[in-house]
Scaffold this motif. Structure first.
Motif, PDB file in Angstrom:
ATOM      1  N   TRP A   1       0.833  -1.207   0.000  1.00 56.71           N
ATOM      2  CA  TRP A   1       0.000   0.000   0.000  1.00 56.71           C
ATOM      3  C   TRP A   1       0.866   1.254   0.000  1.00 56.71           C
ATOM      4  CZ3 TRP A   1      -3.210  -2.496   4.442  1.00 56.71           C
ATOM      5  CH2 TRP A   1      -4.143  -3.393   3.893  1.00 56.71           C
ATOM      6  N   SER A   2       1.951   1.221   0.767  1.00 60.44           N
ATOM      7  CA  SER A   2       2.849   2.383   0.825  1.00 60.44           C
ATOM      8  C   SER A   2       3.504   2.635  -0.527  1.00 60.44           C
ATOM      9  CB  SER A   2       3.919   2.168   1.898  1.00 60.44           C
ATOM     10  OG  SER A   2       3.343   2.060   3.175  1.00 60.44           O
ATOM     11  N   LYS A   3       3.921   1.555  -1.165  1.00 61.94           N
ATOM     12  CA  LYS A   3       4.568   1.681  -2.478  1.00 61.94           C
ATOM     13  C   LYS A   3       3.607   2.276  -3.502  1.00 61.94           C
ATOM     14  CE  LYS A   3       5.142  -1.983  -5.105  1.00 61.94           C
ATOM     15  NZ  LYS A   3       5.642  -3.285  -5.643  1.00 61.94           N
ATOM     16  N   LEU A   4       2.348   1.885  -3.414  1.00 57.03           N
ATOM     17  CA  LEU A   4       1.351   2.345  -4.378  1.00 57.03           C
ATOM     18  C   LEU A   4       0.644   3.624  -3.940  1.00 57.03           C
ATOM     19  CD1 LEU A   4      -0.265  -1.129  -5.177  1.00 57.03           C
ATOM     20  CD2 LEU A   4       1.413   0.118  -6.551  1.00 57.03           C
ATOM     21  N   GLU A   5       1.052   4.150  -2.761  1.00 53.64           N
ATOM     22  CA  GLU A   5       0.412   5.321  -2.153  1.00 53.64           C
ATOM     23  C   GLU A   5      -1.091   5.105  -2.057  1.00 53.64           C
ATOM     24  OE1 GLU A   5       1.711   8.681  -4.466  1.00 53.64           O
ATOM     25  OE2 GLU A   5       3.634   8.765  -3.408  1.00 53.64           O
ATOM     26  N   LYS A   6      -1.437   3.964  -1.503  1.00 55.91           N
ATOM     27  CA  LYS A   6      -2.821   3.504  -1.418  1.00 55.91           C
ATOM     28  C   LYS A   6      -3.208   3.317   0.045  1.00 55.91           C
ATOM     29  CE  LYS A   6      -5.394  -0.701  -2.783  1.00 55.91           C
ATOM     30  NZ  LYS A   6      -6.500  -0.090  -3.539  1.00 55.91           N
ATOM     31  N   GLN A   7      -4.403   3.716   0.409  1.00 58.33           N
ATOM     32  CA  GLN A   7      -4.890   3.469   1.756  1.00 58.33           C
ATOM     33  C   GLN A   7      -5.316   2.005   1.889  1.00 58.33           C
ATOM     34  OE1 GLN A   7      -8.003   6.343   2.488  1.00 58.33           O
ATOM     35  NE2 GLN A   7      -6.542   7.962   2.954  1.00 58.33           N
ATOM     36  N   GLY A   8      -5.366   1.512   3.119  1.00 57.06           N
ATOM     37  CA  GLY A   8      -5.728   0.118   3.319  1.00 57.06           C
ATOM     38  C   GLY A   8      -6.325  -0.100   4.697  1.00 57.06           C
ATOM     39  N   CYS A   9      -6.800  -1.317   4.911  1.00 56.23           N
ATOM     40  CA  CYS A   9      -7.466  -1.659   6.166  1.00 56.23           C
ATOM     41  C   CYS A   9      -7.084  -3.079   6.565  1.00 56.23           C
ATOM     42  CB  CYS A   9      -8.983  -1.545   5.991  1.00 56.23           C
ATOM     43  SG  CYS A   9      -9.954  -2.164   7.378  1.00 56.23           S
ATOM     44  N   VAL A  10      -6.665  -3.232   7.816  1.00 58.54           N
ATOM     45  CA  VAL A  10      -6.339  -4.551   8.370  1.00 58.54           C
ATOM     46  C   VAL A  10      -7.276  -4.823   9.537  1.00 58.54           C
ATOM     47  CG1 VAL A  10      -4.601  -5.990   9.494  1.00 58.54           C
ATOM     48  CG2 VAL A  10      -3.902  -4.361   7.722  1.00 58.54           C
TER      49      VAL A  10
ATOM     50  N   MET B   1     -16.807  -6.972  11.222  1.00 59.07           N
ATOM     51  CA  MET B   1     -15.831  -6.878  10.134  1.00 59.07           C
ATOM     52  C   MET B   1     -16.333  -5.936   9.045  1.00 59.07           C
ATOM     53  SD  MET B   1     -14.708 -10.762   9.327  1.00 59.07           S
ATOM     54  CE  MET B   1     -13.851 -11.832  10.453  1.00 59.07           C
ATOM     55  N   LYS B   2     -17.607  -6.123   8.665  1.00 63.62           N
ATOM     56  CA  LYS B   2     -18.187  -5.304   7.595  1.00 63.62           C
ATOM     57  C   LYS B   2     -18.112  -3.822   7.959  1.00 63.62           C
ATOM     58  CE  LYS B   2     -22.016  -6.356   5.644  1.00 63.62           C
ATOM     59  NZ  LYS B   2     -23.431  -6.730   5.413  1.00 63.62           N
ATOM     60  N   TYR B   3     -18.423  -3.513   9.196  1.00 68.41           N
ATOM     61  CA  TYR B   3     -18.376  -2.118   9.630  1.00 68.41           C
ATOM     62  C   TYR B   3     -16.945  -1.585   9.585  1.00 68.41           C
ATOM     63  CZ  TYR B   3     -18.324   1.960  12.653  1.00 68.41           C
ATOM     64  OH  TYR B   3     -18.120   3.220  13.155  1.00 68.41           O
ATOM     65  N   LEU B   4     -16.002  -2.331  10.137  1.00 61.41           N
ATOM     66  CA  LEU B   4     -14.615  -1.859  10.185  1.00 61.41           C
ATOM     67  C   LEU B   4     -13.998  -1.732   8.795  1.00 61.41           C
ATOM     68  CD1 LEU B   4     -13.272  -3.830  13.289  1.00 61.41           C
ATOM     69  CD2 LEU B   4     -13.779  -1.385  13.127  1.00 61.41           C
ATOM     70  N   ALA B   5     -14.489  -2.531   7.858  1.00 64.90           N
ATOM     71  CA  ALA B   5     -13.978  -2.465   6.481  1.00 64.90           C
ATOM     72  C   ALA B   5     -14.617  -1.346   5.672  1.00 64.90           C
ATOM     73  CB  ALA B   5     -14.215  -3.801   5.785  1.00 64.90           C
ATOM     74  N   SER B   6     -15.665  -0.749   6.212  1.00 63.59           N
ATOM     75  CA  SER B   6     -16.413   0.253   5.466  1.00 63.59           C
ATOM     76  C   SER B   6     -15.873   1.672   5.686  1.00 63.59           C
ATOM     77  CB  SER B   6     -17.888   0.222   5.886  1.00 63.59           C
ATOM     78  OG  SER B   6     -18.055   0.799   7.174  1.00 63.59           O
ATOM     79  N   ASP B   7     -16.309   2.576   4.833  1.00 60.79           N
ATOM     80  CA  ASP B   7     -15.906   3.978   4.975  1.00 60.79           C
ATOM     81  C   ASP B   7     -16.492   4.621   6.230  1.00 60.79           C
ATOM     82  OD1 ASP B   7     -14.474   3.806   2.619  1.00 60.79           O
ATOM     83  OD2 ASP B   7     -16.089   4.595   1.372  1.00 60.79           O
ATOM     84  N   ASP B   8     -17.549   4.012   6.772  1.00 61.70           N
ATOM     85  CA  ASP B   8     -18.140   4.536   8.007  1.00 61.70           C
ATOM     86  C   ASP B   8     -17.160   4.483   9.178  1.00 61.70           C
ATOM     87  OD1 ASP B   8     -20.546   5.077   6.776  1.00 61.70           O
ATOM     88  OD2 ASP B   8     -21.468   3.180   7.360  1.00 61.70           O
ATOM     89  N   ALA B   9     -16.161   3.594   9.063  1.00 58.70           N
ATOM     90  CA  ALA B   9     -15.178   3.432  10.141  1.00 58.70           C
ATOM     91  C   ALA B   9     -13.877   4.171   9.841  1.00 58.70           C
ATOM     92  CB  ALA B   9     -14.899   1.950  10.365  1.00 58.70           C
TER      93      ALA B   9
END
Length: 247
Positions: A122-131, A219-227
């Motif tokens: 993600w850092s290499k691609l300048e991309k946001q991510g979620c774990v 999981m669904k909530y944490l993976a969403s933009d709402d979180a």
């Protein structure tokens, strides 16, 4: 039409991981299911948005080869769910170093490797991510004859906070979920014993136990933009298991 998001789910062949694969496919994600066994999740192969990766995550080389393979296959993840886990039921005085290490390798080290490698990508691609890491109420308290499991899950919560602190400036969110007693293949033996079933009921404030989808909903909530403003947090979903015990 919005681009489909890619999600990697480890421990995808059973329990919470399997339920997560099913739900995220239904929600329109492109899912990569990772597990050492593939018999159960092979039912999803008919779905063109499902990709299966067989890997022994206790093997460092296999764990470290996963993310480069996904990048090569154009399956760069948007979300990583570390749900793979095993546990022992062995008193400390009888627990071998090999058994202790295997639990740590799968529950903790694999989560570290995959989270690190996803963040590097993600850092290499300048991309946001979620774990999203699956911890446990055993990461908040001790439990009988589970020294390796308890140690690994305490460490998963600590790892979650550490990664959240280090990766936050890159737009990478890292959270954990601590389930209580969830009825899965891992716990099915509990439900074959009437006394154990009653004990489980008595130790939950809600007088019942959970199902995999109770965890998948979080999981669904944490993976969403709402979180989007949530990172470094541990969500306890345990029916009141850790709220208090009857004296």
């Amino acid at each position: 039409m919005a681009k489909k998001k890619n999600i990697i789910i480890t421990g995808a062949n059973s329990g919470i991981g399997f339920a997560a694969v099913k739900q995220f496919l239904a929600d329109g994600f492109r899912v990569v299911g990772v597990d050492i066994q593939t018999n159960k999740m092979s039912e999803f192969i008919v779905n063109s948005d499902f990709h299966m990766a067989e890997a022994d995550l206790s093997d460092v080389q296999q764990a470290e080869s996963l993310m480069p393979k996904l990048e090569q296959s154009q399956l760069i993840p948007d979300i990583l769910i570390n749900a793979a886990g095993i546990r022992e039921i062995t008193p400390v005085l009888e627990l071998s170093a090999e058994s202790f290490k295997k639990v740590i390798d799968i529950n903790l080290t694999a989560a570290f490797i995959l989270s690190r490698d996803a963040a590097r990508l993600w850092s290499k691609l300048e991309k946001q991510g979620c774990v999203i890491n699956i911890a446990s109420v055993s990461g908040l308290m001790a439990e009988p004859a589970r020294a390796a499991y308890v140690s690994s899950k305490h460490a998963v919560i600590g790892l979650t906070k550490q990664l959240a602190m280090e990766f936050g400036s890159k737009g990478i969110r890292v959270n954990s979920i601590s389930p209580g007693v969830i009825q899965t293949e891992l716990t099915e033996e509990y439900f074959q014993d009437d006394e154990m079933v009653q004990l489980i009921k008595d130790n939950h404030a809600l007088h019942t136990w959970g199902q995999p989808n109770d965890i998948v909903s979080c999981m669904k909530y944490l993976a969403s933009d709402d979180a989007h403003f949530i990172t470094g947090s541990n969500f306890v979903i345990d029916g009141g298991w850790t709220a208090g015990k009857k004296l």
